[in-house]
Design a protein around this motif. Structure first.
Motif, PDB file in Angstrom:
ATOM      1  N   ASP A   1      17.167  12.608   8.388  1.00 20.35           N
ATOM      2  CA  ASP A   1      18.099  13.025   7.520  1.00 20.35           C
ATOM      3  C   ASP A   1      18.793  11.705   6.740  1.00 20.35           C
ATOM      4  N   ASP A   2      18.165  10.580   7.318  1.00 21.62           N
ATOM      5  CA  ASP A   2      18.821   9.306   6.716  1.00 21.62           C
ATOM      6  C   ASP A   2      18.626   9.274   5.165  1.00 21.62           C
ATOM      7  N   GLN A   3      19.680   8.979   4.593  1.00 21.49           N
ATOM      8  CA  GLN A   3      19.477   8.866   2.988  1.00 21.49           C
ATOM      9  C   GLN A   3      18.757   7.885   2.419  1.00 21.49           C
ATOM     10  N   THR A   4      18.315   6.776   3.134  1.00 24.37           N
ATOM     11  CA  THR A   4      17.607   5.563   2.582  1.00 24.37           C
ATOM     12  C   THR A   4      16.292   5.980   2.333  1.00 24.37           C
ATOM     13  N   TRP A   5      15.884   7.001   2.980  1.00 19.84           N
ATOM     14  CA  TRP A   5      14.277   7.519   2.726  1.00 19.84           C
ATOM     15  C   TRP A   5      14.137   8.063   1.149  1.00 19.84           C
ATOM     16  N   LYS A   6      15.207   8.626   0.663  1.00 22.92           N
ATOM     17  CA  LYS A   6      15.241   9.019  -0.719  1.00 22.92           C
ATOM     18  C   LYS A   6      14.837   7.995  -1.479  1.00 22.92           C
ATOM     19  N   LEU A   7      15.384   6.636  -1.101  1.00 27.23           N
ATOM     20  CA  LEU A   7      15.324   5.411  -2.048  1.00 27.23           C
ATOM     21  C   LEU A   7      13.863   4.944  -2.402  1.00 27.23           C
ATOM     22  N   LEU A   8      13.082   5.609  -1.496  1.00 31.88           N
ATOM     23  CA  LEU A   8      11.631   4.976  -1.393  1.00 31.88           C
ATOM     24  C   LEU A   8      10.816   5.938  -2.561  1.00 31.88           C
ATOM     25  N   ILE A   9      11.418   6.794  -3.185  1.00 35.52           N
ATOM     26  CA  ILE A   9      10.753   7.938  -4.156  1.00 35.52           C
ATOM     27  C   ILE A   9      11.232   7.415  -5.494  1.00 35.52           C
ATOM     28  N   PRO A  10      10.493   6.931  -6.352  1.00 34.90           N
ATOM     29  CA  PRO A  10      10.854   6.477  -7.781  1.00 34.90           C
ATOM     30  C   PRO A  10      11.513   7.729  -8.396  1.00 34.90           C
ATOM     31  N   GLU A  11      12.644   7.326  -9.359  1.00 33.75           N
ATOM     32  CA  GLU A  11      12.958   8.566 -10.088  1.00 33.75           C
ATOM     33  C   GLU A  11      12.293   9.011 -11.254  1.00 33.75           C
TER      34      GLU A  11
ATOM     35  N   LYS B   1       1.061  -1.275  -0.052  1.00 31.51           N
ATOM     36  CA  LYS B   1       0.160   0.062  -0.044  1.00 31.51           C
ATOM     37  C   LYS B   1       0.940   1.369   0.118  1.00 31.51           C
ATOM     38  N   LEU B   2       1.918   1.219   0.711  1.00 30.06           N
ATOM     39  CA  LEU B   2       2.899   2.659   0.846  1.00 30.06           C
ATOM     40  C   LEU B   2       3.458   2.716  -0.358  1.00 30.06           C
ATOM     41  N   ALA B   3       3.934   1.499  -1.100  1.00 30.61           N
ATOM     42  CA  ALA B   3       4.854   1.630  -2.429  1.00 30.61           C
ATOM     43  C   ALA B   3       3.835   2.188  -3.398  1.00 30.61           C
ATOM     44  N   ARG B   4       2.594   1.732  -3.404  1.00 28.98           N
ATOM     45  CA  ARG B   4       1.671   1.977  -4.547  1.00 28.98           C
ATOM     46  C   ARG B   4       1.508   3.514  -4.279  1.00 28.98           C
ATOM     47  N   GLY B   5       1.418   4.187  -3.073  1.00 27.83           N
ATOM     48  CA  GLY B   5       1.139   5.260  -2.793  1.00 27.83           C
ATOM     49  C   GLY B   5       2.286   6.209  -3.197  1.00 27.83           C
ATOM     50  N   LEU B   6       3.508   5.892  -3.178  1.00 30.87           N
ATOM     51  CA  LEU B   6       4.715   6.525  -3.504  1.00 30.87           C
ATOM     52  C   LEU B   6       4.840   6.736  -5.241  1.00 30.87           C
ATOM     53  N   GLY B   7       4.162   5.632  -5.699  1.00 32.28           N
ATOM     54  CA  GLY B   7       4.078   5.881  -7.466  1.00 32.28           C
ATOM     55  C   GLY B   7       4.938   4.614  -8.033  1.00 32.28           C
TER      56      GLY B   7
END
Length: 237
Positions: free
Chosen positions: A224-234, A66-72
């Motif tokens: 500020d953990d950099q792994t949060w950015k990996l959840l957003i599709p490029e 559900k979270l991944a779909r919401g992120l796109g």
């Protein structure tokens, strides 16, 4: 001669779990287990109460999806094999390069890379959640129920049954771990920690208030953990 400093470090990460049950818990077992209940509660060989790893992992995957779909992200629906392993035509061209893995045929979505699919093995191992209190210290609690005829909206005749539950309002603690294996994606940890915070109940009869819980001392990643950015599709044109 073996030098300890030259040995490979353990690359397995763990997430500690402590689930505090706010209400009675109902996780039914198949056998009678010498109980008067029609549906006795699950216990391990020591007689301790257990929330099976399979139940937690299944619920966790659902929340992560559900979270991944919401992120796109494009997510291949579980649990059917034919939807978890799509054809090339079913994959969004935007994700084709991201969803291919060396050594594995086919396409594997953002969630399958963590939890696996019929081709790809799971990259996490989930423990059973176990309550350390011994069986003799937890009294058997039987909860009556009755089958409802949905068409007539009345109770069915001769359909009384009994569920075994944990004692209500005892704040029982169930502990376990989630192990992230070396090949697990970096984004798995923030996604799993976020998904756990969406799980508020486990077991059966949740709609009548059984199995509601809260997580105690659950790890929190800094903003500020950099792994949060990996959840957003490029963004791709």
């Amino acid at each position: 001669m073996i030098f300890l400093q030259n040995l490979p470090q353990n690359q397995i990460q763990t997430i500690q779990l402590i689930a505090v049950i706010d209400t009675a818990l109902c996780v039914g077992a198949g056998g009678s287990d010498s109980s008067l209940a029609d549906k006795p509660i699950v216990r391990n060989a020591k007689g301790q109460l257990v929330i099976p790893a399979s139940q937690l992992k299944g619920r966790l995957r659902h929340e992560c999806e559900k979270l991944a779909r919401g992120l796109g992200w494009q997510i291949f629906a579980s649990p059917k094999a034919e939807t978890l392993c799509p054809t090339e035509a079913q994959v969004n061209p935007r994700f084709k390069s991201d969803y291919q893995l060396a050594g594995y045929q086919g396409y594997h979505c953002f969630i399958s890379k963590i939890f696996g699919n019929p081709i790809l093995p799971s990259r996490i191992v989930v423990d059973d959640l176990i309550c350390d209190i011994e069986r003799q210290d937890l009294p058997e609690v039987l909860r009556p129920g009755v089958t409802i005829n949905r068409r007539r909206r009345t109770a069915e005749e001769q359909k009384l049954y009994f569920l075994e539950t944990s004692p209500a309002n005892n704040q029982l603690e169930f502990t376990g771990k989630i192990h992230l294996l070396p090949e697990c994606p970096e984004y798995a940890k923030p996604l799993i920690l976020a998904a756990l915070r969406h799980i508020h109940a486990l077991g059966g009869s949740k709609s009548v208030g059984l199995g509601w819980l809260k997580w105690k001392e659950l790890e929190t990643l800094p903003k500020d953990d950099q792994t949060w950015k990996l959840l957003i599709p490029e963004a791709k044109v």
